[in-house]
Design an enzyme around this catalytic site. Sequence first.
Site, PDB file in Angstrom:
ATOM      1  CG  ASN A 151      -2.087   0.944   1.132  1.00 58.75           C
ATOM      2  OD1 ASN A 151      -2.761   1.204   2.116  1.00 58.75           O
ATOM      3  ND2 ASN A 151      -2.367   1.473  -0.053  1.00 58.75           N
ATOM      4  CE1 TYR A 184      -7.237   8.652   1.576  1.00 53.69           C
ATOM      5  CE2 TYR A 184      -5.634  10.327   2.202  1.00 53.69           C
ATOM      6  CZ  TYR A 184      -6.253   9.109   2.437  1.00 53.69           C
ATOM      7  OH  TYR A 184      -5.900   8.360   3.530  1.00 53.69           O
ATOM      8  CD  GLU A 193      -8.856   6.372   4.348  1.00 53.02           C
ATOM      9  OE1 GLU A 193      -7.679   6.380   3.970  1.00 53.02           O
ATOM     10  OE2 GLU A 193      -9.465   5.324   4.700  1.00 53.02           O
ATOM     11  CE1 TYR A 195      -8.655   6.589  -1.164  1.00 46.99           C
ATOM     12  CE2 TYR A 195     -10.115   6.048   0.658  1.00 46.99           C
ATOM     13  CZ  TYR A 195      -8.874   5.961   0.049  1.00 46.99           C
ATOM     14  OH  TYR A 195      -7.861   5.236   0.634  1.00 46.99           O
ATOM     15  CD  GLU A 284      -4.878   4.014  -1.260  1.00 46.14           C
ATOM     16  OE1 GLU A 284      -4.881   3.063  -0.448  1.00 46.14           O
ATOM     17  OE2 GLU A 284      -5.707   4.962  -1.228  1.00 46.14           O
TER      18      GLU A 284
END
Length: 299
Positions: A151, A184, A193, A195, A284
Site C-alpha cells: 500500500n 482524498y 477518511e 475519497y 494510491e
Amino acid sequence: MGCSGSDDSSGEAGSGGGSAGPGGTTTSGVTTGGSTGTAGGASGSTGVTTGSTSSGGPATTGTGGSDATVGSGGTGGSEGPATSTSTTTTTTTSASTGGTPTRCTEPDKEVCSDDIGTHCGLTYEYWKDRGEGCLTNTADGFRVNWNNINNLLGRKGVRPGGKDHVVTYEADYRPNGNSYLGVYGWTRSPLIEYYIIDSWGNWRPPGGEGFVGTVDSDGGTYDIYKTQRVNQPSIDGTATFYQFWSVRKEKRTSGTITVANHFDAWGRQGLTLGTFYEVSLVVEGYQSSGSADVKVSIE
C-alpha cells in the site's frame, strides 16, 4: 490512507495512511538635477540632465532649478506604449504583466520514505508500508512510482482545507494492478477518511459495498458509498472509522473536481464530515505497481 497502512486482503480498499502597469515607464538615466523620470528639458540655467531616453511618449517640460542652483530635472514622459529603453532590469517577466503570479521556482523534491512537508505552496505527504516507491514533488504537481507495493499513497494538497475547494488536474496515470486517482482526505470529530475517485486500476473501489446513492458533478455521475474500517491505521493511530466514497461511473484522468458537490451530496445521505485535516489530490497503489505524473492546482 495517508499516515499509515493496513494489510488488507485483496479486493478491499487500500487504506492508511505585481506589477507595474503598462504605459509610460521611463528610463533611469543619470540626472544631475536628481530626476528619476525621463528626460525633461530643465528650465533652470544649471539644471543639466544627462541623456536618458524613453519611448513612452513626449517628455513634458521639466520644472528645473533656479539660476545658480542644480535643477530638479524633468518630470518624465507622458504615458505611451510600454517600450522603454531603460537599462533597468526586472527579475521576472511577470513584474510587467499586472499581477500574474510567478511560476514556482523550487527545485524538484524526491522522497522515498515516509514524509510530510510543503512544496510550491502545497502540503505533500508520502507513505508506504512494504515495497518500493518514490514521490517527486514538481513545480506544477508531483510524480509517483511504485513497484510491488502493498500500500502506497502519494498526495499533494491544502491543509486543513475545507469544503469549497475546486481541484483541477491532469495526470499521465499508468497503474498496473489496483490503484486509485482522485481527491482524498480526512476529517476529525468524526474521524472520516474520504475519497472522490476519478480513475482506478483493475478494481473499481470500494467493490459495491455500502452503496447509498449518486451525485452528478463536473460532467459525470458518481456512485456514493459508505464503508467501515475496524481497528485499522488512521491519522490518529489504530481506530475504527467510516470511509465516504464518490466513485465516477466512467474513468477520466483530467478535469475539475468541485469537492463541495460531493460533500453536500454526502450530507443529504446522512454522511457527516468533521473538521478538515486536508484536501489533496492522491495517487494510491494497493498490491500493485505503476506510475503517475500529475499536474494539479487547487483553488
